[in-house]
Design a protein around this motif. Structure first.
Motif, mmCIF file in Angstrom:
data_model
loop_
_atom_site.group_PDB
_atom_site.id
_atom_site.type_symbol
_atom_site.label_atom_id
_atom_site.label_comp_id
_atom_site.label_asym_id
_atom_site.label_seq_id
_atom_site.Cartn_x
_atom_site.Cartn_y
_atom_site.Cartn_z
ATOM 1 N N THR A 231 73.633 48.693 68.621
ATOM 2 C CA THR A 231 73.196 49.970 69.085
ATOM 3 C C THR A 231 71.456 49.752 69.456
ATOM 4 O O THR A 231 71.108 50.798 69.989
ATOM 5 N N HIS A 232 71.249 48.791 69.243
ATOM 6 C CA HIS A 232 69.613 48.603 69.728
ATOM 7 C C HIS A 232 69.163 47.027 70.170
ATOM 8 O O HIS A 232 69.434 46.361 69.267
ATOM 9 N N HIS A 233 68.596 47.065 71.115
ATOM 10 C CA HIS A 233 68.220 45.484 71.608
ATOM 11 C C HIS A 233 67.031 45.811 72.778
ATOM 12 O O HIS A 233 67.132 47.039 73.316
ATOM 13 N N HIS A 234 66.394 44.564 72.882
ATOM 14 C CA HIS A 234 65.486 44.539 73.906
ATOM 15 C C HIS A 234 65.818 43.121 74.603
ATOM 16 O O HIS A 234 65.186 42.446 74.151
ATOM 17 N N LEU A 235 66.872 42.848 75.300
ATOM 18 C CA LEU A 235 67.217 41.822 75.885
ATOM 19 C C LEU A 235 66.055 40.714 76.390
ATOM 20 O O LEU A 235 66.421 39.507 76.226
ATOM 21 N N THR B 234 65.423 56.294 71.749
ATOM 22 C CA THR B 234 64.037 55.920 71.729
ATOM 23 C C THR B 234 63.579 55.306 70.246
ATOM 24 O O THR B 234 64.655 55.216 69.523
ATOM 25 N N HIS B 235 62.509 54.939 70.216
ATOM 26 C CA HIS B 235 62.235 54.624 68.634
ATOM 27 C C HIS B 235 61.789 55.528 67.910
ATOM 28 O O HIS B 235 60.829 56.247 68.553
ATOM 29 N N LEU B 236 61.988 55.708 66.746
ATOM 30 C CA LEU B 236 61.365 56.713 66.010
ATOM 31 C C LEU B 236 61.180 56.411 64.366
ATOM 32 O O LEU B 236 61.912 55.751 63.932
ATOM 33 N N ALA C 48 66.114 54.498 67.121
ATOM 34 C CA ALA C 48 66.197 53.243 66.665
ATOM 35 C C ALA C 48 65.275 53.275 65.539
ATOM 36 O O ALA C 48 64.211 54.064 65.555
ATOM 37 N N HIS C 49 65.658 52.687 64.252
ATOM 38 C CA HIS C 49 64.683 52.415 63.254
ATOM 39 C C HIS C 49 65.094 53.569 62.016
ATOM 40 O O HIS C 49 65.754 53.297 61.033
ATOM 41 N N CYS C 50 64.192 54.631 62.300
ATOM 42 C CA CYS C 50 64.196 55.725 61.071
ATOM 43 C C CYS C 50 64.122 55.179 59.896
ATOM 44 O O CYS C 50 64.650 55.712 59.178
ATOM 45 N N VAL D 36 70.409 44.426 66.174
ATOM 46 C CA VAL D 36 69.813 43.262 66.264
ATOM 47 C C VAL D 36 68.242 43.672 66.574
ATOM 48 O O VAL D 36 67.283 42.808 66.042
ATOM 49 N N ASP D 37 67.742 44.710 67.478
ATOM 50 C CA ASP D 37 66.588 44.755 67.947
ATOM 51 C C ASP D 37 66.018 43.871 68.786
ATOM 52 O O ASP D 37 66.867 42.609 69.084
ATOM 53 N N GLY D 38 64.983 43.759 69.420
ATOM 54 C CA GLY D 38 64.599 42.711 70.204
ATOM 55 C C GLY D 38 64.218 41.300 69.792
ATOM 56 O O GLY D 38 63.923 41.286 68.485
#
Ligand SMILES: [Zn+2]
Length: 445
Positions: free
Chosen positions: A62-66, A228-230, A265-267, A316-318
């Motif tokens: 659910t979250h990545h920066h390829l 978004t990131h929060l 993302a994150h929280c 996995v995030d970026g």
């Protein structure tokens, strides 16, 4: 219509409402959709022998920066907190163009596929030197993963009190125009869609309130999701309090950034009130445990979120802040971190696997994915548990998360085989790695 029968799995993990696990289970796929699940099924089509394997729904990222697969383990960013890490990497990213965006996405998507991922989102928030969201959409089509790219954005550069250098930010009018373009070009709302577009200003510290509000309006008008990131760490919350006079949850709510069509993302630093807000509004969370560890951000209150009913998936995030893109490893890390925070019974291996599959599908609004039951899309991971990693395991399903393996044996997306015998079947991975390495060397020079 073509059929595939995945036959005689040691354990077939359905993630259906009863969370059934079928020993000696079969699964019949017909034309991209699961037709039947049970024992003793037959077909005139292709047969895949799954003896000695655990079969699960494909994992959902659910979250990545390829694009960041090209900046793994960069020395200046290895030991920094979030804001320092970003400042070390922005000048490198400013030198990217369409080729870097496409090839890094191929590498990142192949890595995800090998870790059992069938559906991934991507958050692309910088577009230097002619790069476009189109470059990542092309890469996903080449690999064959189901793809939810999000049109990210940064608009407040250093000269206006933001974090990114001015060269990496865009005009807000141009951002909104391109958001409309990519929704028109790629978004498919139909069940079984291979591409769905989301809208995703990078973070509260890199865009204006106006852009956050306008993006939410546009997303609802077009029926697409918001991301978004929060509340990623203490610095992030302090920035929100100092700049906006409120906590991140309040900021999100005021601007229309809560609801079942939103995931953040994150929280890591959501407080009890914010968790309540997310639960009531069914706002989703992309939990990225390895990235949170890598950047020293803290332990997200995942147990409390799940207990309150917040939809949670894994990310996995970026690859610049992980620096791996292995989704099964994230499931393991999510489980371990909750145990560090709350004790050994805080999260089971099976719950971590549920968050990695069904949980992620819910966060991304995909009730057609995330489980192995008739009518759902045929997104399937076949894990060989006869290798050294799980040798001696008493409970092969739990062993997937507790022991390994870290690589899937076979992977199907929409009934199409993407990984075969541990190798990506759709692209020449050797050529991708060679191209990626050449681009990384050019950036280092
Ligand atoms: Zn991120």
């Amino acid at each position: 219509m073509s059929e595939i029968l995945i036959r005689n799995a040691a354990h077939l993990v359905t993630m259906n409402p009863a969370r059934e696990e079928i020993a000696g289970g079969d699964l019949l796929v017909r034309g991209g959709v699961i037709a039947a699940v049970g024992r003793g099924l037959a077909t005139a089509g292709a047969v895949i022998d799954a003896a000695g394997c655990v079969v699960t729904p494909g994992l959902v990222n659910t979250h990545h920066h390829l694009y960041q697969t090209l900046t793994r383990a960069v020395p200046g960013g290895q030991d920094a907190l979030l804001f320092g890490w970003l400042k070390a990497l922005y000048p490198v990213w400013a030198r990217f163009g369409p080729e870097e965006i496409r090839v890094s996405a191929l590498a990142g998507l192949a890595e995800l596929a090998l870790s059992g991922c069938t559906l991934t989102s991507d958050h692309l928030y910088l577009y230097p030197n002619g790069a476009r969201l189109d470059d990542t959409v092309a890469a996903a089509a080449e690999i064959g993963l189901r793809f939810h790219p999000t049109r990210g954005a940064m608009s407040i550069g250093e000269s206006r009190g933001g974090l990114p250098p001015d060269a990496l930010v865009e005009e807000e009018a141009a951002i909104l125009k391109d958001m409309e373009r990519v929704v028109d070009a790629f978004h498919d709302p139909a069940p079984g869609a291979m591409v769905r577009v989301g809208l995703a200003p990078c973070s509260p510290f890199s865009v204006s309130r106006d852009l956050m509000r306008e993006t939410a309006r546009l997303a609802r008008d077009r029926g697409v999701m918001l991301h978004t990131h929060l509340a990623e760490n203490d610095e992030d919350v302090a920035y929100s309090l100092a700049k906006f006079g409120c906590r991140p949850g309040q900021y999100a709510e005021d601007l229309g950034w809560t609801g079942p069509d939103v995931w953040h993302a994150h929280c890591v630093r959501l407080d009890a009130d914010e968790i309540g807000l997310f639960a009531r509004s069914r706002t989703g969370v992309a939990h990225c445990p390895c990235s949170n560890c890598r950047l020293g951000s803290g332990i997200a209150p995942l147990r409390a979120m799940r207990d309150a009913g917040v939809p949670v998936g894994l990310g996995v995030d970026g690859s610049a802040s992980n620096d791996a893109g292995n989704l099964l490893a994230e499931a393991r890390q999510a489980m371990l971190l909750q145990r560090v925070a709350r004790g050994a019974d805080a999260m089971s291996a099976r719950e971590a696997l549920e968050i990695a599959t069904l949980g992620g599908a819910r966060v991304l609004g995909r009730d057609d994915c995330g489980a192995l039951e008739p009518g759902r899309r045929a997104d399937i991971a076949v894990w060989d548990i006869d290798g050294i990693e799980a040798a001696g395991a008493w409970d092969p399903v739990a062993a997937l998360v507790l022991c390994g393996p870290t690589r899937v044996r076979d992977l199907f997306v929409e009934g199409r085989q993407i990984v075969r015998d541990g190798h990506v079947a759709t692209v020449d991975l050797g050529r991708v790695i060679e191209h990626q390495t050449r681009l990384a060397r050019r950036l280092m020079a």
